[in-house]
Structures are given as structure tokens and as C-alpha cells.
Scaffold this motif. Structure first.
Motif, mmCIF file in Angstrom:
data_model
loop_
_atom_site.group_PDB
_atom_site.id
_atom_site.type_symbol
_atom_site.label_atom_id
_atom_site.label_comp_id
_atom_site.label_asym_id
_atom_site.label_seq_id
_atom_site.Cartn_x
_atom_site.Cartn_y
_atom_site.Cartn_z
ATOM 1 N N SER A 134 1.704 1.091 -5.888
ATOM 2 C CA SER A 134 1.714 1.749 -4.720
ATOM 3 C C SER A 134 1.943 3.120 -4.485
ATOM 4 O O SER A 134 2.541 3.827 -5.195
ATOM 5 C CB SER A 134 3.206 0.877 -4.026
ATOM 6 N N ALA A 135 1.297 3.701 -3.392
ATOM 7 C CA ALA A 135 1.723 4.969 -2.907
ATOM 8 C C ALA A 135 3.139 4.954 -2.433
ATOM 9 O O ALA A 135 3.704 3.815 -1.836
ATOM 10 C CB ALA A 135 0.766 5.207 -1.913
ATOM 11 N N TRP A 136 3.697 6.005 -2.340
ATOM 12 C CA TRP A 136 5.049 6.287 -1.832
ATOM 13 C C TRP A 136 5.495 7.462 -1.111
ATOM 14 O O TRP A 136 4.743 8.654 -1.089
ATOM 15 C CB TRP A 136 5.788 6.670 -3.353
ATOM 16 N N TYR A 137 6.392 7.228 -0.114
ATOM 17 C CA TYR A 137 6.739 8.148 0.858
ATOM 18 C C TYR A 137 8.046 8.561 0.781
ATOM 19 O O TYR A 137 9.059 7.681 0.560
ATOM 20 C CB TYR A 137 6.359 8.063 2.074
ATOM 21 N N GLY A 138 8.593 9.794 0.925
ATOM 22 C CA GLY A 138 9.819 10.192 0.893
ATOM 23 C C GLY A 138 10.035 11.632 0.614
ATOM 24 O O GLY A 138 9.200 12.589 0.715
ATOM 25 N N ASP A 139 11.169 11.835 -0.148
ATOM 26 C CA ASP A 139 11.574 13.222 -0.759
ATOM 27 C C ASP A 139 10.471 13.274 -2.351
ATOM 28 O O ASP A 139 11.226 13.044 -3.214
ATOM 29 C CB ASP A 139 12.976 13.578 -0.969
ATOM 30 N N GLY A 140 9.505 13.669 -2.133
ATOM 31 C CA GLY A 140 8.633 13.933 -3.264
ATOM 32 C C GLY A 140 9.075 14.713 -4.173
ATOM 33 O O GLY A 140 8.939 14.601 -5.457
ATOM 34 N N ALA B 173 0.953 -1.256 0.105
ATOM 35 C CA ALA B 173 0.058 0.070 -0.282
ATOM 36 C C ALA B 173 0.957 1.257 0.045
ATOM 37 O O ALA B 173 0.634 2.577 -0.573
ATOM 38 C CB ALA B 173 -1.034 0.093 1.146
ATOM 39 N N LEU B 174 1.860 1.202 0.793
ATOM 40 C CA LEU B 174 2.909 2.370 0.598
ATOM 41 C C LEU B 174 4.110 1.866 1.072
ATOM 42 O O LEU B 174 4.610 1.012 1.504
ATOM 43 C CB LEU B 174 2.727 3.349 2.058
ATOM 44 N N THR B 175 5.151 2.430 0.003
ATOM 45 C CA THR B 175 6.475 2.084 0.012
ATOM 46 C C THR B 175 7.595 3.338 -0.038
ATOM 47 O O THR B 175 7.011 4.464 -0.572
ATOM 48 C CB THR B 175 6.753 1.284 -1.267
ATOM 49 N N ASN B 176 8.814 2.959 0.434
ATOM 50 C CA ASN B 176 9.821 4.132 0.046
ATOM 51 C C ASN B 176 10.926 3.654 -0.819
ATOM 52 O O ASN B 176 11.792 4.310 -1.108
ATOM 53 C CB ASN B 176 10.265 4.591 1.337
ATOM 54 N N GLU B 177 10.718 2.445 -1.342
ATOM 55 C CA GLU B 177 11.456 1.813 -2.396
ATOM 56 C C GLU B 177 11.190 2.531 -3.862
ATOM 57 O O GLU B 177 10.321 3.320 -3.906
ATOM 58 C CB GLU B 177 11.127 0.436 -2.548
ATOM 59 N N ASP B 178 12.149 2.310 -4.776
ATOM 60 C CA ASP B 178 12.011 3.227 -5.933
ATOM 61 C C ASP B 178 10.949 2.851 -6.799
ATOM 62 O O ASP B 178 10.596 1.604 -7.011
ATOM 63 C CB ASP B 178 13.501 2.805 -6.757
ATOM 64 N N ILE B 179 10.192 3.780 -7.117
ATOM 65 C CA ILE B 179 8.850 3.465 -8.145
ATOM 66 C C ILE B 179 9.344 4.184 -9.354
ATOM 67 O O ILE B 179 8.566 3.819 -10.505
ATOM 68 C CB ILE B 179 7.766 3.879 -7.518
ATOM 69 N N LEU B 180 10.418 4.924 -9.443
ATOM 70 C CA LEU B 180 10.653 5.409 -10.848
ATOM 71 C C LEU B 180 11.087 4.731 -11.988
ATOM 72 O O LEU B 180 10.449 4.684 -12.993
ATOM 73 C CB LEU B 180 11.803 6.821 -10.797
#
Length: 246
Positions: free
Chosen positions: A222-228, A175-182
Motif C-alpha cells: 500500500s501507499a501510505w500517508y501521514g508524517d513521512g 491503495a492508500l493507508t495511514n495504518e502502520d506499514i513499518l
């Protein structure tokens, strides 16, 4: 929270305070795909994206696991497309005090004709109080596609509802990750390239990055968290670089 429909796999998870991702995996493409909607719970609850019309029963069931659907006040969309607003009239029917929420352009060219009630049309930078939080509208024409495109920023949780940016293949199991999605999103984009590659892509990306989102609520994956801001600018570099090679 968790799975709300066993046969479809629709599930609900809280990704920020009062912000819930509704996710339904589908098999439209090899490797899987997913449709997400986001429910913002406040005095005036908001649903961002409806999902396709035929998915309405699944999404309604998921919303009902959090709040009564009749409490919804805004049905928001990034741009006019079936997975964004295909069931908007079904939602307006079950939430009798709700209104569509979209850009001024979307209201003018599509929503006020298609929807059963007039839209709450928002200008770039306009804010709307939902109760304890406000949401801010950000115009982003043709990013990634659609003249009427825009995104919402929840200023309380620093969550940006970023539409089709960072669309990822797969079912979005996390649901939420801080792994690379780019890299995932770029790999998914390249074969069909659904971005418009407008001449002001960098300026539009900078406009979004200036909000410094801490969470990116993606509509697929996934939603993502970090330096948006950093991730948005990294996407901008890819888009500008690709455009220069054309």
C-alpha cells in the motif's frame, strides 16, 4: 478507476491529485506480494517503474484506462532491476516521444546501454517541470540497494516515490493507508535482508526526510500517508540499530 484486468487483478486508484497507483497482486511468496507502478498525469506524463517485462500488457492496459500511452514523456526508475525497468523498451516503443528518467549513475552504468533511447539523467536535487508540477530527484545510493538508486519527489502533491523502501508483504489491497506499514515492511525484510546497510544510512534517510513527504508511494504494498519524515526516520533507526548488531 478500479480493476483493469479481472484475471490478473490489476487495479488503478488515484492516491493523490493526478497520481495513480497501478497494482498487480502476485503469488511469488507465501502470503502474497504485489508490484506497483505510479502514473503522474500532467502536460508531460510520467510513469514511475515499468514492472517486469512480462507484466507489460497488464500495466499498459492500466495506463490506458487513464491516458493514452502514447502521451507518456518519461519512464522513470529508482534503480536498475527487472521490476523497475524490465519493460522499458516496450514503453519507449509505444510512447515514441518518451525518454528514460533515472540518476546520472544509472544512465552511465546501465540505462544508456540497455534502453533504446538515451536517458534523461538527473543529478541529486535537480527538478524537472512536468507542467503544473515538478518532480525532484533525490540520490540515495545503496538505499536499499544499488549504487544508482534514487527517488522522485512530486513537489505539488508532496508525494515521494520511494522505491523498495517500506516493501510490504501481501497484495496491497488498500491503495492508500495511514495504518502502520513499518512493522509489515520490517517483517518482510528480515528473512532475506535486501538492504545494503551502507555506512551512511542515517545521512541518506535524513536527506529524504528533509523533503517532509506527506505520501509515500511504495513499490510493493500500500501507499501510505501521514508524517513521512517521521516514518523515514523510524526506518533509519531500525537500519542503524540492526547494523550495529552485526
Amino acid at each position: 478507476m478500479g480493476i483493469t484486468n479481472l484475471s490478473a487483478g490489476t487495479n488503478v486508484h488515484e492516491i493523490a491529485d493526478g497520481v495513480y497507483r497501478i497494482n498487480t497482486p502476485v503469488s511469488l511468496v507465501p502470503g502474497g506480494f504485489s508490484f506497483n507502478q505510479y502514473l503522474v498525469v500532467d502536460d508531460q506524463p510520467l510513469l514511475f517503474h515499468t514492472g517486469p517485462r512480462r507484466m507489460f500488457p497488464l500495466v499498459r492496459e492500466a495506463v490506458e484506462s487513464v491516458i493514452p500511452v502514447s502521451q507518456l514523456r518519461f519512464i522513470a526508475l529508482s534503480h536498475f532491476e527487472a521490476d523497475e525497468c524490465g519493460s522499458i523498451n516496450e514503453w519507449l516503443a509505444v510512447a515514441p516521444h518518451s525518454a528514460p528518467l533515472c540518476s546520472q549513475v544509472a544512465a552511465m552504468v546501465s540505462v544508456n546501454d540497455f534502453a533504446d533511447r538515451p536517458a534523461h539523467a538527473m543529478a541529486d536535487g535537480a527538478e524537472l517541470a512536468l507542467g503544473k508540477r515538478s518532480v525532484k530527484w533525490l540520490d540515495a545510493p545503496h538505499l536499499p540497494h544499488g549504487w544508482e538508486t534514487g527517488f522522485l519527489m512530486d513537489t505539488r502533491t508532496n508525494t515521494m516515490f520511494c522505491g523498495d523502501l517500506f516493501t510490504q508483504g501481501g497484495i496491497g489491497a488498500a491503495a492508500l493507508t495511514n495504518e502502520d506499514i513499518l512493522e509489515n515492511s520490517e517483517a518482510f525484510r528480515k528473512p532475506m535482508d535486501y538492504f545494503s546497510h551502507s555506512t551512511n544510512t542515517r545521512q541518506l534517510i535524513d536527506h529524504l526526510a528533509a523533503e517532509s513527504p506527506g505520501t509515500l508511494a511504495c513499490m510493493h504494498g500500500s501507499a501510505w500517508y501521514g508524517d513521512g519524515a517521521g516514518l523515514l526516520r523510524a526506518l533509519g533507526e531500525r537500519l542503524v540499530s540492526n547494523a550495529s548488531l552485526r
